[in-house]
Design a protein around this motif. Structure first.
Motif, PDB file in Angstrom:
ATOM      1  N   ASP A   1      42.098  39.262  43.698  1.00 40.53           N
ATOM      2  CA  ASP A   1      42.584  37.749  43.364  1.00 40.53           C
ATOM      3  C   ASP A   1      43.879  37.634  42.728  1.00 40.53           C
ATOM      4  O   ASP A   1      43.956  38.174  41.540  1.00 40.53           O
ATOM      5  N   GLY A   2      44.723  37.119  43.457  1.00 41.52           N
ATOM      6  CA  GLY A   2      46.088  36.951  42.682  1.00 41.52           C
ATOM      7  C   GLY A   2      47.205  37.938  43.355  1.00 41.52           C
ATOM      8  O   GLY A   2      48.212  37.946  43.149  1.00 41.52           O
ATOM      9  N   ALA A   3      46.493  38.844  44.238  1.00 43.15           N
ATOM     10  CA  ALA A   3      47.373  40.025  44.705  1.00 43.15           C
ATOM     11  C   ALA A   3      48.035  39.555  46.001  1.00 43.15           C
ATOM     12  O   ALA A   3      47.853  38.563  46.682  1.00 43.15           O
ATOM     13  N   LYS A   4      49.441  40.143  46.002  1.00 45.89           N
ATOM     14  CA  LYS A   4      50.397  39.822  47.221  1.00 45.89           C
ATOM     15  C   LYS A   4      49.940  40.848  48.297  1.00 45.89           C
ATOM     16  O   LYS A   4      50.257  40.090  49.449  1.00 45.89           O
ATOM     17  N   PHE A   5      49.572  41.857  48.171  1.00 44.21           N
ATOM     18  CA  PHE A   5      49.222  42.730  49.384  1.00 44.21           C
ATOM     19  C   PHE A   5      48.335  43.628  49.099  1.00 44.21           C
ATOM     20  O   PHE A   5      48.053  44.051  47.888  1.00 44.21           O
ATOM     21  N   ALA A   6      47.424  43.885  50.022  1.00 45.15           N
ATOM     22  CA  ALA A   6      46.397  45.029  49.962  1.00 45.15           C
ATOM     23  C   ALA A   6      46.834  46.449  50.879  1.00 45.15           C
ATOM     24  O   ALA A   6      47.648  46.194  51.718  1.00 45.15           O
ATOM     25  N   ILE A   7      46.540  47.706  50.300  1.00 43.90           N
ATOM     26  CA  ILE A   7      46.550  48.833  51.198  1.00 43.90           C
ATOM     27  C   ILE A   7      45.151  49.091  51.737  1.00 43.90           C
ATOM     28  O   ILE A   7      44.204  49.481  50.958  1.00 43.90           O
TER      29      ILE A   7
END
Length: 402
Positions: free
Chosen positions: A168-174
């Protein structure tokens, strides 16, 4: 192994201890009663103060704007900042960003570092790590249903993840997903960078944990990947390297977690002792501290905290000397030992506080419900105990234990 802290580290830890005590602990009542997003403007101001003190991003590489501390030095920092749930985020040393920064630094291409690593270390963006799946054993990263299928110059990702913390609020996921189901089981999965605004990246919900649904950094999301298409340039490290990268991430990460747990133990211990001294229990003015059972709890907690702390510092030292692979036994030992010490200390602290301990008028109840997961994530206690036992037994005759 030398337990002396350098003069530099003594100064750094002293400054952090004072900042946590004076600037962050007073914010905890608001943190416990309001959504985290409402507190963010205040935290941003505190982060500016941290930058001015030149204590920003203590564990991140100097060339990207961090302090570049060693693993053992970062362990000491984690202990200090762990005394408040706001500590690591304010100083920009929080999971999952710490682990993502480590593997981006080790395995990222120049383009990936420019696009993701630089702004992440600088605090311009946040990230998340998407590995755990709903119906499979999270302690075994080779068990995975999420797939990433090559289609021309792209990967198409499909699958369901949960406990994607801080999505929630992150710009990217790994994201860890299977790219070659026919390969050896340790070479089937890869890690892929997925911007969170990519079509097909669906944040289904922030999962309620122990009755509380966190937001923003304090969230644990369920993510549904539905034909989520990203370019092949987003592959992090080599194809099939997901398991190996995960091990590089999780080994040092357990040092970070365990020393944060020691910080939590220290805070709960201080609160317990203060409560025992202050709480009057009889007309003649005697306090809880006069009771031998309370004295025994205090002595036992002090001994367990000290033992756990030294175990973690030894594990960090061995990782630095010989690498995470050589320190596998030590890493597993601290994972289940420190998690259980923390649970014992929190339980004693809550018991000494009585009914007050059950409320959010102190930080204890938050730690109690939030940190119960320590015995589960990054490998359940039982998994680490079995792994340690097998290593020990093999050392007697060289034969593996089935």
């Amino acid at each position: 192994m030398d337990f002396n802290q350098s003069e530099k580290m003594q100064t750094i830890i002293g400054m952090m201890d004072e900042f946590v005590e004076k600037e962050l602990i007073p914010l905890e009542p608001l943190f416990l009663t309001r959504p985290f997003t409402e507190l963010l403007p205040v935290i941003k101001e505190k982060q500016k103060m941290v930058r001015q003190m030149e204590l920003w991003a203590p564990c991140h590489p100097k060339e990207y704007g961090g302090m570049g501390l060693s693993l053992t030095e970062h362990a000491l920092v984690s202990e200090s900042l762990g005394r408040s749930p706001l500590g690591h985020f304010t100083f920009w040393a929080q999971a999952p960003d710490v682990g993502n920064i480590e593997i981006l630094h080790m395995f990222g291409t120049d383009a990936q570092k420019e696009k993701y690593l630089h702004p992440l270390v600088n605090g311009d963006i946040r990230s998340c790590f998407s590995m755990t799946e709903v119906n499979l054993a999270g302690s075994n990263p080779v068990m995975m249903d999420t797939t990433a299928v090559r289609d021309g110059d792209d990967y198409i990702i499909n699958g369901q993840k949960w406990y994607t913390s801080s999505a929630d609020g992150a710009k990217f996921a790994i994201v860890m997903a299977k790219t070659d189901p026919e390969a050896d089981r340790y070479r089937q999965a890869s890690m892929i960078i997925v911007p969170c605004d990519t079509p097909g990246f669906n944040l289904v919900r922030n999962i309620p944990v122990m009755g509380h649904t966190g937001d923003d950094y304090f969230s644990h999301a369920e993510i549904l990947y539905q034909n989520c298409r990203v370019p092949k340039e987003n592959l992090l490290g080599p194809a099939g390297g997901g398991f190996a990268i995960a091990q590089e991430r999780l080994g040092p990460g357990r040092i970070h977690h365990c020393m944060r747990w020691i910080g939590i133990c220290n805070r709960a211990f201080d609160l317990m002792c203060a409560r025992a001294r202050d709480r009057v229990i009889s007309p003649d003015g005697r306090t809880l501290a006069t009771k031998q059972i309370i004295q025994a709890w205090i002595a036992e907690c002090a001994a367990e905290i000290q033992a756990a702390r030294l175990m973690v510092l030894h594990a960090a030292w061995r990782i630095e000397q010989e690498g995470a692979k050589a320190a596998r036994k030590e890493i597993s030992l601290i994972k289940f030992k420190v998690a259980n010490v923390m649970q014992m200390v929190l339980d004693c602290a809550l018991q000494v506080h009585g009914g007050l301990g059950m409320t959010d008028d102190t930080i204890i109840a938050f730690f109690f419900r939030h940190e119960r997961a320590a015995r589960i994530y990054d490998g359940a206690d039982e998994v680490h105990k079995v792994a340690v036992a097998k290593q020990i037994l093999r050392g007697y005759d060289g034969r593996p234990v089935k």
